[in-house]
Design an enzyme around this catalytic site. Structure first.
Site, PDB file in Angstrom:
ATOM      1  N   ARG A  13     -14.114  -7.354   1.000  1.00 30.68           N
ATOM      2  CA  ARG A  13     -13.420  -6.856   2.206  1.00 30.68           C
ATOM      3  C   ARG A  13     -12.978  -5.405   2.004  1.00 30.68           C
ATOM      4  O   ARG A  13     -12.460  -5.031   0.958  1.00 30.68           O
ATOM      5  CB  ARG A  13     -12.207  -7.731   2.474  1.00 30.68           C
ATOM      6  CG  ARG A  13     -11.373  -7.317   3.682  1.00 30.68           C
ATOM      7  CD  ARG A  13     -10.176  -6.488   3.279  1.00 30.68           C
ATOM      8  NE  ARG A  13      -9.248  -6.267   4.379  1.00 30.68           N
ATOM      9  CZ  ARG A  13      -8.193  -5.455   4.308  1.00 30.68           C
ATOM     10  NH1 ARG A  13      -7.948  -4.792   3.197  1.00 30.68           N
ATOM     11  NH2 ARG A  13      -7.399  -5.308   5.340  1.00 30.68           N
ATOM     12  N   VAL A  14     -13.199  -4.580   3.004  1.00 31.58           N
ATOM     13  CA  VAL A  14     -12.721  -3.201   2.985  1.00 31.58           C
ATOM     14  C   VAL A  14     -11.663  -3.071   4.068  1.00 31.58           C
ATOM     15  O   VAL A  14     -11.870  -3.510   5.203  1.00 31.58           O
ATOM     16  CB  VAL A  14     -13.881  -2.219   3.278  1.00 31.58           C
ATOM     17  CG1 VAL A  14     -13.364  -0.800   3.365  1.00 31.58           C
ATOM     18  CG2 VAL A  14     -14.951  -2.332   2.202  1.00 31.58           C
ATOM     19  N   THR A  17       0.823  -1.218   0.000  1.00 26.99           N
ATOM     20  CA  THR A  17       0.000   0.000   0.000  1.00 26.99           C
ATOM     21  C   THR A  17       0.858   1.269   0.000  1.00 26.99           C
ATOM     22  O   THR A  17       1.967   1.254   0.507  1.00 26.99           O
ATOM     23  CB  THR A  17      -0.811  -0.028   1.324  1.00 26.99           C
ATOM     24  OG1 THR A  17      -1.715  -1.109   1.239  1.00 26.99           O
ATOM     25  CG2 THR A  17      -1.546   1.241   1.594  1.00 26.99           C
ATOM     26  N   ASP A  33      -8.477  -0.488   5.942  1.00 25.78           N
ATOM     27  CA  ASP A  33      -8.455   0.760   6.728  1.00 25.78           C
ATOM     28  C   ASP A  33      -8.268   2.012   5.880  1.00 25.78           C
ATOM     29  O   ASP A  33      -8.530   3.119   6.339  1.00 25.78           O
ATOM     30  CB  ASP A  33      -7.303   0.709   7.737  1.00 25.78           C
ATOM     31  CG  ASP A  33      -5.963   0.556   7.032  1.00 25.78           C
ATOM     32  OD1 ASP A  33      -5.848  -0.331   6.159  1.00 25.78           O
ATOM     33  OD2 ASP A  33      -5.032   1.321   7.328  1.00 25.78           O
ATOM     34  N   GLY A  53      -4.987  -3.868   7.823  1.00 25.50           N
ATOM     35  CA  GLY A  53      -6.024  -2.847   7.914  1.00 25.50           C
ATOM     36  C   GLY A  53      -6.968  -3.042   9.086  1.00 25.50           C
ATOM     37  O   GLY A  53      -7.417  -2.081   9.712  1.00 25.50           O
ATOM     38  N   THR A 104       0.077   1.982   7.528  1.00 27.65           N
ATOM     39  CA  THR A 104       0.082   0.867   6.591  1.00 27.65           C
ATOM     40  C   THR A 104       0.347  -0.407   7.371  1.00 27.65           C
ATOM     41  O   THR A 104       1.035  -0.386   8.385  1.00 27.65           O
ATOM     42  CB  THR A 104       1.147   1.074   5.491  1.00 27.65           C
ATOM     43  OG1 THR A 104       1.448  -0.193   4.889  1.00 27.65           O
ATOM     44  CG2 THR A 104       2.447   1.671   6.022  1.00 27.65           C
TER      45      THR A 104
HETATM   46  N1  ASP Z   1      -3.663  -1.341   5.174  1.00 24.56           N
HETATM   47  C1  ASP Z   1      -3.868  -2.046   3.945  1.00 24.56           C
HETATM   48  C2  ASP Z   1      -5.126  -2.849   4.034  1.00 24.56           C
HETATM   49  O1  ASP Z   1      -5.296  -3.565   4.989  1.00 24.56           O
HETATM   50  C3  ASP Z   1      -2.736  -2.947   3.585  1.00 24.56           C
HETATM   51  C4  ASP Z   1      -1.364  -2.424   3.850  1.00 24.56           C
HETATM   52  O2  ASP Z   1      -1.142  -1.297   4.222  1.00 24.56           O
HETATM   53  O3  ASP Z   1      -0.448  -3.217   3.683  1.00 24.56           O
HETATM   54  O4  ASP Z   1      -5.909  -2.797   3.133  1.00 24.56           O
END
Ligand code: ASP
Length: 266
Positions: free
Chosen positions: A173-174, A145, A176, A198, A195
């Site tokens: 799925r959603v 991300t 963060d 999430g 990051t």
């Molecule tokens: N935070 C992101 C999510 O869970 C993934 C990530 O940052 O690696 O969608």
């Protein structure tokens, strides 16, 4: 007068061979973002356009490089927030658009809502001129991300992020990234974006927590460290964060193996 921009390419198990290219793209993004600020542009523009570079690269888990959900389809989340008036916008599980962060900005600027989701958000994005994609690129191994924060010469802070989500996600799925307070937050004084898993960021509203720590008097670096420690202590997950205050001072912390990032102050 100081302006600055900071960008991360995701906290995770980065393979060392993937890092040089990630750093190269992040440098390009930070160069573009700081150029916008230098010419008197807004922090919102700097954040959006820097993140666009990462989305377009196909190298990170966002935009063109987004990972698949378990039904084999890519779905992306993104959000943008401006601290002065707490304006924000986000899109959740959008499909086949190149720049979810730009769609998020359109939600913020062209609607009275904060979040749009699914096929309605995708339709809205296309209607608002966001480019579509039919084929994704395979992201580099363990790439992740992205997120960015900028402060412009008017001292306005903007923060944004964009993701293809996490691996092995149920369809729909959603994460963060578009959840304000969890994946990102901004105030008049500071912006933060995280990051990592999430679900852990949502459960702890960690970005809001990081901004609150600044209000309590902690330095940006101390706030970054405390916010991630809190998340890990409460959820058991590892994570990473970037913070930027209105003076252009930054904090960076992660307890994952790696988190590439780049920063420029002008
Ligand atoms: N935070 C992101 C999510 O869970 C993934 C990530 O940052 O690696 O969608």
């Amino acid at each position: 007068m100081k302006a600055a921009v900071i960008i991360h390419g995701g906290a995770g198990n980065w393979h060392k061979d993937s890092m040089p290219k990630a750093n190269e793209i992040l440098e390009k993004a930070v160069e573009l973002g700081s150029g916008i600020l230098k010419r008197g542009g807004s922090s919102l523009d700097a954040v959006e356009k820097s993140v666009n570079i990462l989305e377009n690269s196909g190298y990170f888990n966002d935009g063109l490089g987004s990972v698949k959900q378990l039904d084999g389809k890519q779905r992306m989340d993104a959000a943008i927030m401006e601290g002065k008036y707490l304006r924000c916008g986000g899109v959740m599980i959008v499909e086949n658009i190149l720049n979810p962060i730009s769609a998020a900005r359109k939600v913020m600027e062209n609607t009275e809502h904060v979040l749009l989701s699914g096929k309605f958000a995708t339709k809205f994005a296309v209607k608002n001129g966001i480019k579509t994609i039919s084929k994704y690129k395979k992201p580099a191994v363990e790439c992740d991300t992205v997120g960015a924060i900028a402060v412009d010469y008017k001292k306005v802070i903007a923060v944004g992020n964009s993701t293809g989500g996490a691996g092995k996600m149920l369809a729909g799925r959603v994460g963060d990234c578009a959840v304000i307070g969890a994946g990102l937050y901004a105030t008049k004084k500071v912006g933060a974006t995280v990051t990592g898993k999430g679900e852990a960021a949502i459960r702890t509203t960690v970005s809001r927590k990081a901004c609150d720590l600044i209000e309590e008097g902690y330095s940006v670096q101390e706030a970054a460290k405390r916010a991630i420690k809190m998340l890990t202590k409460k959820t058991g997950f590892k994570s990473g964060i970037i913070i930027l205050n209105k003076n252009g001072d930054y904090g960076v912390w992660h307890n994952t193996k790696a988190m590439p990032w780049a920063y420029r102050r002008i």
